[in-house]
Design an enzyme around this catalytic site. Structure first.
Site, mmCIF file in Angstrom:
data_model
loop_
_atom_site.group_PDB
_atom_site.id
_atom_site.type_symbol
_atom_site.label_atom_id
_atom_site.label_comp_id
_atom_site.label_asym_id
_atom_site.label_seq_id
_atom_site.Cartn_x
_atom_site.Cartn_y
_atom_site.Cartn_z
ATOM 1 N N GLY A 292 0.006 -2.616 5.541
ATOM 2 C CA GLY A 292 0.089 -3.915 6.212
ATOM 3 C C GLY A 292 -1.242 -4.635 6.136
ATOM 4 O O GLY A 292 -2.022 -4.430 5.206
ATOM 5 N N THR B 188 0.906 -1.164 0.000
ATOM 6 C CA THR B 188 0.000 0.000 0.000
ATOM 7 C C THR B 188 0.929 1.195 0.000
ATOM 8 O O THR B 188 2.059 1.096 0.472
ATOM 9 C CB THR B 188 -0.844 0.032 1.296
ATOM 10 O OG1 THR B 188 -1.707 -1.099 1.327
ATOM 11 C CG2 THR B 188 -1.694 1.281 1.423
#
Ligand code: GLY
Length: 314
Positions: free
Chosen positions: A225, A173
């Site tokens: 994460g 991300t």
């Protein structure tokens, strides 16, 4: 309200945000707003074919389809926009901004978001690269599972949380936290989500309060994460609330790490957080040792890496 005073611009990002941060800082130096710089920085990352966790060339779901999530938040107005599970359109951060600006909604998903992208003039394009599809195929080979098209639920755990390959769990991300020369804050998050996810799985990135939150009065926070963890304890908004209630940045981040660790993360699950205060203090936090984040202030020649804090022993 804007003042005329010139405030030193700041960009804080996840480790993969270097090219985006450089583009965003150039815009800030030309007087651009935090919102424009955050959007631009995420777009640059989305368009990078070497980045396999965001935008074009992102890792596919179990069926080989790239599904993108993104969100953006304006710290001055608390307006936000988000999209989830978008196929065939790459610049989902700009689509999230359009949701914020053109619709009376915050979050659009799937087919509706794709329809809206067309209405906003975005051109559809396959988001799968050869490299990302190769990685997708190899993962099946490595794990020895076959994609039969049935009972995907049995495959998803074996492919996404491999106990013997903990350091290769395919999360990614990009995060950008931006302060402009007026002192306004903005935050942007974009992702292709968990590699080999069940089709339709949505992580924390488009969930305002979980993977992204921004408020000019208290600061900006974003996560990378295992999004399931940040969703379960509303990590981004919680860190902001802890600062609102009087904790300093480090204590607020530690409290969020403790909340995540109380969830007993599954093997391979982890969480990284970046945070910034309105006066430009910044920090990174992680449930995993050795992780870094990127910071770039207006007087620096180039972005630098900082160490993320891990949990303090109780
Ligand atoms: N943090 C990105 C995701 O879990 O989708």
């Amino acid at each position: 309200m804007h003042t005329n005073s010139h405030i030193n611009p700041v960009i804080i990002a996840s480790e993969n945000g270097r090219a985006g941060a450089i583009a965003g800082m150039e815009l800030l130096h030309r007087g651009g707003s935090a919102m424009d710089a955050a959007e631009l920085a995420a777009r640059v990352t989305e368009d990078d074919p070497e980045e396999h966790s965001v935008g074009f060339s992102g890792l596919p779901n179990l069926l080989g389809q790239v599904e993108l999530d993104a969100s953006l938040m304006n710290g001055r107005t608390l307006e936000s926009g988000a999209v989830a599970g978008v196929q065939d359109y790459g610049n989902v951060i700009s689509l999230a901004r359009k949701v914020m600006e053109e619709l009376p909604h915050v979050l659009l998903m799937g087919r509706g978001a794709e329809r809206f992208a067309g209405e906003m003039g975005q051109k559809p394009a396959d988001q799968r690269s050869f490299a990302s599809l190769e990685r997708w195929r190899k993962r099946f080979e490595e794990t020895g599972v076959e994609l039969t098209g049935e009972e995907l639920r049995h495959l998803v755990t074996r492919l996404t949380v491999p106990m013997h390959l903990r350091d290769r769990v395919p999360h990614g991300t990009v995060n950008f936290l931006v302060r402009d020369s007026h002192g306004d804050l903005a935050s942007a998050v974009s992702t292709s989500g968990l590699g080999w996810k069940y089709p339709g799985r949505v992580g924390d990135s488009p969930i305002i309060g979980a993977g992204n939150y921004c408020d000019n009065r208290y600061g900006a926070v974003a996560c990378t994460g295992s999004g399931e963890l940040a969703i379960r304890v509303s990590t981004a908004r919680s860190l902001i609330l802890y600062m609102k209630m009087g904790m300093d940045l480090a204590a607020a981040g530690q409290e969020c790490l403790a909340e995540i660790e109380q969830l007993s993360p599954r093997p391979g699950q982890y969480m990284n957080i970046v945070a910034m205060t309105p006066d430009g203090q910044h920090a990174g936090f992680s449930t995993t040792a050795g992780k870094r984040y990127l910071y770039y202030t207006g007087e620096m020649a180039e972005p630098q890496m900082g160490e993320r804090m891990t949990s303090e022993p109780v």
